[in-house]
Design a protein around this motif. Structure first.
Motif, PDB file in Angstrom:
ATOM      1  N   MET A   1       8.684  53.904 -48.756  1.00 55.92           N
ATOM      2  CA  MET A   1       9.156  54.921 -49.707  1.00 55.92           C
ATOM      3  C   MET A   1       8.955  54.399 -51.135  1.00 55.92           C
ATOM      4  N   GLU A   2       8.440  55.243 -52.003  1.00 54.87           N
ATOM      5  CA  GLU A   2       8.223  54.797 -53.369  1.00 54.87           C
ATOM      6  C   GLU A   2       8.506  55.917 -54.360  1.00 54.87           C
ATOM      7  N   ALA A   3       8.867  55.493 -55.570  1.00 56.43           N
ATOM      8  CA  ALA A   3       9.147  56.437 -56.653  1.00 56.43           C
ATOM      9  C   ALA A   3       8.175  56.191 -57.789  1.00 56.43           C
ATOM     10  N   GLY A   4       7.736  57.275 -58.411  1.00 49.48           N
ATOM     11  CA  GLY A   4       6.819  57.169 -59.533  1.00 49.48           C
ATOM     12  C   GLY A   4       7.543  57.419 -60.838  1.00 49.48           C
ATOM     13  N   ILE A   5       7.374  56.522 -61.805  1.00 44.13           N
ATOM     14  CA  ILE A   5       7.983  56.686 -63.131  1.00 44.13           C
ATOM     15  C   ILE A   5       7.012  57.455 -64.018  1.00 44.13           C
ATOM     16  N   VAL A   6       7.465  58.591 -64.539  1.00 41.79           N
ATOM     17  CA  VAL A   6       6.621  59.418 -65.392  1.00 41.79           C
ATOM     18  C   VAL A   6       7.313  59.665 -66.730  1.00 41.79           C
ATOM     19  N   GLY A   7       6.532  60.133 -67.683  1.00 40.63           N
ATOM     20  CA  GLY A   7       7.097  60.450 -68.994  1.00 40.63           C
ATOM     21  C   GLY A   7       5.996  60.643 -70.011  1.00 40.63           C
ATOM     22  N   LEU A   8       6.339  61.288 -71.108  1.00 43.46           N
ATOM     23  CA  LEU A   8       5.393  61.440 -72.211  1.00 43.46           C
ATOM     24  C   LEU A   8       5.240  60.101 -72.936  1.00 43.46           C
ATOM     25  N   PRO A   9       4.223  59.959 -73.775  1.00 44.35           N
ATOM     26  CA  PRO A   9       4.070  58.719 -74.545  1.00 44.35           C
ATOM     27  C   PRO A   9       5.294  58.446 -75.425  1.00 44.35           C
ATOM     28  N   ASN A  10       5.611  57.159 -75.579  1.00 46.10           N
ATOM     29  CA  ASN A  10       6.674  56.698 -76.484  1.00 46.10           C
ATOM     30  C   ASN A  10       8.078  57.163 -76.105  1.00 46.10           C
ATOM     31  N   VAL A  11       8.334  57.330 -74.815  1.00 44.28           N
ATOM     32  CA  VAL A  11       9.700  57.653 -74.392  1.00 44.28           C
ATOM     33  C   VAL A  11      10.392  56.438 -73.780  1.00 44.28           C
ATOM     34  N   GLY A  12       9.646  55.328 -73.587  1.00 46.32           N
ATOM     35  CA  GLY A  12      10.228  54.115 -73.026  1.00 46.32           C
ATOM     36  C   GLY A  12       9.923  53.913 -71.555  1.00 46.32           C
ATOM     37  N   LYS A  13       8.956  54.666 -71.028  1.00 51.46           N
ATOM     38  CA  LYS A  13       8.643  54.610 -69.595  1.00 51.46           C
ATOM     39  C   LYS A  13       8.217  53.209 -69.159  1.00 51.46           C
ATOM     40  N   SER A  14       7.229  52.646 -69.814  1.00 47.50           N
ATOM     41  CA  SER A  14       6.728  51.335 -69.416  1.00 47.50           C
ATOM     42  C   SER A  14       7.724  50.229 -69.740  1.00 47.50           C
ATOM     43  N   THR A  15       8.489  50.405 -70.815  1.00 43.74           N
ATOM     44  CA  THR A  15       9.538  49.430 -71.137  1.00 43.74           C
ATOM     45  C   THR A  15      10.557  49.366 -70.008  1.00 43.74           C
ATOM     46  N   LEU A  16      10.930  50.538 -69.488  1.00 44.02           N
ATOM     47  CA  LEU A  16      11.882  50.590 -68.380  1.00 44.02           C
ATOM     48  C   LEU A  16      11.284  49.952 -67.129  1.00 44.02           C
ATOM     49  N   PHE A  17      10.041  50.277 -66.809  1.00 41.81           N
ATOM     50  CA  PHE A  17       9.387  49.703 -65.631  1.00 41.81           C
ATOM     51  C   PHE A  17       9.347  48.179 -65.727  1.00 41.81           C
ATOM     52  N   ASN A  18       8.936  47.663 -66.887  1.00 44.21           N
ATOM     53  CA  ASN A  18       8.837  46.217 -67.064  1.00 44.21           C
ATOM     54  C   ASN A  18      10.205  45.554 -66.972  1.00 44.21           C
ATOM     55  N   ALA A  19      11.226  46.214 -67.520  1.00 43.96           N
ATOM     56  CA  ALA A  19      12.582  45.656 -67.459  1.00 43.96           C
ATOM     57  C   ALA A  19      13.088  45.627 -66.027  1.00 43.96           C
ATOM     58  N   LEU A  20      12.851  46.691 -65.292  1.00 44.49           N
ATOM     59  CA  LEU A  20      13.289  46.757 -63.893  1.00 44.49           C
ATOM     60  C   LEU A  20      12.651  45.648 -63.070  1.00 44.49           C
ATOM     61  N   THR A  21      11.356  45.487 -63.192  1.00 43.22           N
ATOM     62  CA  THR A  21      10.665  44.513 -62.355  1.00 43.22           C
ATOM     63  C   THR A  21      10.938  43.078 -62.801  1.00 43.22           C
ATOM     64  N   SER A  22      10.941  42.798 -64.097  1.00 45.17           N
ATOM     65  CA  SER A  22      11.202  41.429 -64.551  1.00 45.17           C
ATOM     66  C   SER A  22      12.644  41.038 -64.308  1.00 45.17           C
ATOM     67  N   SER A  23      13.558  42.003 -64.359  1.00 45.01           N
ATOM     68  CA  SER A  23      14.971  41.731 -64.108  1.00 45.01           C
ATOM     69  C   SER A  23      15.167  41.220 -62.699  1.00 45.01           C
ATOM     70  N   VAL A  24      14.521  41.832 -61.742  1.00 40.76           N
ATOM     71  CA  VAL A  24      14.669  41.431 -60.348  1.00 40.76           C
ATOM     72  C   VAL A  24      14.125  40.030 -60.143  1.00 40.76           C
ATOM     73  N   ALA A  25      12.987  39.743 -60.748  1.00 42.63           N
ATOM     74  CA  ALA A  25      12.392  38.428 -60.571  1.00 42.63           C
ATOM     75  C   ALA A  25      13.299  37.340 -61.122  1.00 42.63           C
ATOM     76  N   ALA A  26      14.013  37.653 -62.201  1.00 49.02           N
ATOM     77  CA  ALA A  26      14.847  36.653 -62.851  1.00 49.02           C
ATOM     78  C   ALA A  26      16.148  36.392 -62.104  1.00 49.02           C
ATOM     79  N   GLN A  27      16.613  37.353 -61.325  1.00 43.91           N
ATOM     80  CA  GLN A  27      17.938  37.236 -60.744  1.00 43.91           C
ATOM     81  C   GLN A  27      18.013  36.227 -59.612  1.00 43.91           C
ATOM     82  N   SER A  28      17.028  36.196 -58.723  1.00 40.18           N
ATOM     83  CA  SER A  28      17.119  35.317 -57.565  1.00 40.18           C
ATOM     84  C   SER A  28      15.782  35.192 -56.880  1.00 40.18           C
ATOM     85  N   ALA A  29      15.495  33.982 -56.404  1.00 37.09           N
ATOM     86  CA  ALA A  29      14.249  33.768 -55.682  1.00 37.09           C
ATOM     87  C   ALA A  29      14.244  34.500 -54.348  1.00 37.09           C
TER      88      ALA A  29
END
Length: 363
Positions: A1-29
């Motif tokens: 199951m997967e979800a797609g992040i969408v949005g118009l330019p400059n709404v913070g879409k990629s910032t949110l994606f990067n934060a979500l994924t980097s946050s998980v990596a930082a929390q625990s191996a």
């Protein structure tokens, strides 16, 4: 199951994606994070029940449930006609199971909005209009073939024709298909079309760091829209979350306290996305690992066992089940069993959120 992040330019879409994924990596191996491609990642679903289980069953590792996120190419008006990266955008949306639309609900003179002003409802309408138009085109292309097969006596095609006509009428009223209830046979007959407005959607209101609770009138407008279309809204300040995600655990806790948050808003986003996908968790617990497994709401015990391995579903005999309340009361699985509280469930059992399970199988 997967979800797609969408949005118009400059709404913070990629910032949110990067934060979500980097946050998980930082929390625990032990978190099952990986970057599959530059625009894809696996994100864990924080679940406090895992921590509570480990108070009684101490494992070598703890593994939360996970979901796949896709940062989908940006969209512009006219995407349904191929404008911008329209074709790529639409093909990716068809492949995901749910949509997470990031809408801008903050003012920042340094970040120009593509439309020249901040209006989240206009942003939502832009994307929804393109998806409606694309779905109408898909259905119009499919109708002649379905009608031809129906005239030849194909019962499945008869259902398909009926469903297509109902969907087209609904789309012509400018309503997404997620607000249309079709009989199950008709819905199944067109399930292969990947109709985009039929997919569940989560609106992520990207707010200013001074409005983390989402009290601004722009957010209220998004909530009103979501209520009309059967969607859910979650608030996040993507810029702030990106900063928090880069901190180590101690500094993260301090910064959260400073801004008045009990946990990162990214945790809320992950859980809401999980629910939007129609998923719930069951657990397996032992000395080797305590793990949360994603399973569709309404899944039976054999189907849940199949999430671990297809052999478990194929050779399913029974499931032994208890819950966290049992564990908190009796302190160990051994005592739960001794008290006669370990339930034995068969093939027809419908899994409940939070079940702790052992599956017995034979292949």
């Amino acid at each position: 199951m997967e979800a797609g992040i969408v949005g118009l330019p400059n709404v913070g879409k990629s910032t949110l994606f990067n934060a979500l994924t980097s946050s998980v990596a930082a929390q625990s191996a032990n978190y099952p994070f990986c970057t599959i491609e530059p625009n894809e990642g696996i994100v864990s679903v924080p679940d406090p029940r895992l921590t509570k289980i480990t108070e009684y069953i101490v494992p070598q590792k703890v593994i939360p449930a996970a979901l796949k996120l896709v940062d989908i190419a940006g969209i512009v008006k006219g995407a349904s006609e191929g404008e911008g990266l329209g074709n790529k955008f639409l093909s990716h949306i068809r492949q995901v199971d749910a949509i997470m639309q990031v809408v801008r609900c903050f003012d920042d003179p340094d970040v120009t909005h593509v439309a020249g002003k901040v209006d989240p409802i206009a942003d939502i309408d832009t994307i929804e209009t393109e998806l409606v138009l694309a779905d109408m085109q898909t259905l119009e292309n499919a109708l002649p073939r379905a009608e031809k097969s129906a005239r030849g006596g194909d019962k499945e095609a008869v259902l398909r024709v009926s469903a297509i006509k109902k969907c087209n009428a609904h789309l012509e009223s400018e309503q997404p298909l997620r607000t249309l209830e079709l009989p199950a046979p008709e819905a199944n007959a067109i399930s292969s079309y990947g109709l985009m407005t039929a997919k569940p959607i989560l609106y992520v209101a990207n707010v200013d760091e001074n409005d983390l609770a989402g009290e601004h009138e722009l957010v209220q407008k998004v909530r009103e829209h979501a209520k009309k279309t059967g969607a859910v809204v979650a608030c996040v300040c993507a810029k702030l979350e990106a900063e928090i995600a880069e901190l180590d655990e101690g500094d993260r806790a301090e910064m959260l306290a400073d801004v008045g948050l009990e946990e990162p808003s990214l945790n809320v986003i992950a859980r809401e996305t999980y629910r939007t996908l129609g998923l719930q968790s069951y657990f397996t617990a032992g000395e080797k690992e305590v793990r949360a497994w994603p399973v569709p709401i309404g899944a039976t015990a054999p189907q849940a066992a199949g999430v671990i391995h297809s052999d478990f579903e194929r050779g399913f005999i029974r499931a032994e089940i208890y819950n966290l309340a049992d564990l908190e009361q009796y302190k160990s699985e051994k005592e739960i069993r001794a008290a006669g509280k370990l339930r034995v469930e068969g093939k027809s059992y419908v899994m409940q959120d939070g079940d702790i399970c052992h599956f017995l199988f034979n292949v």
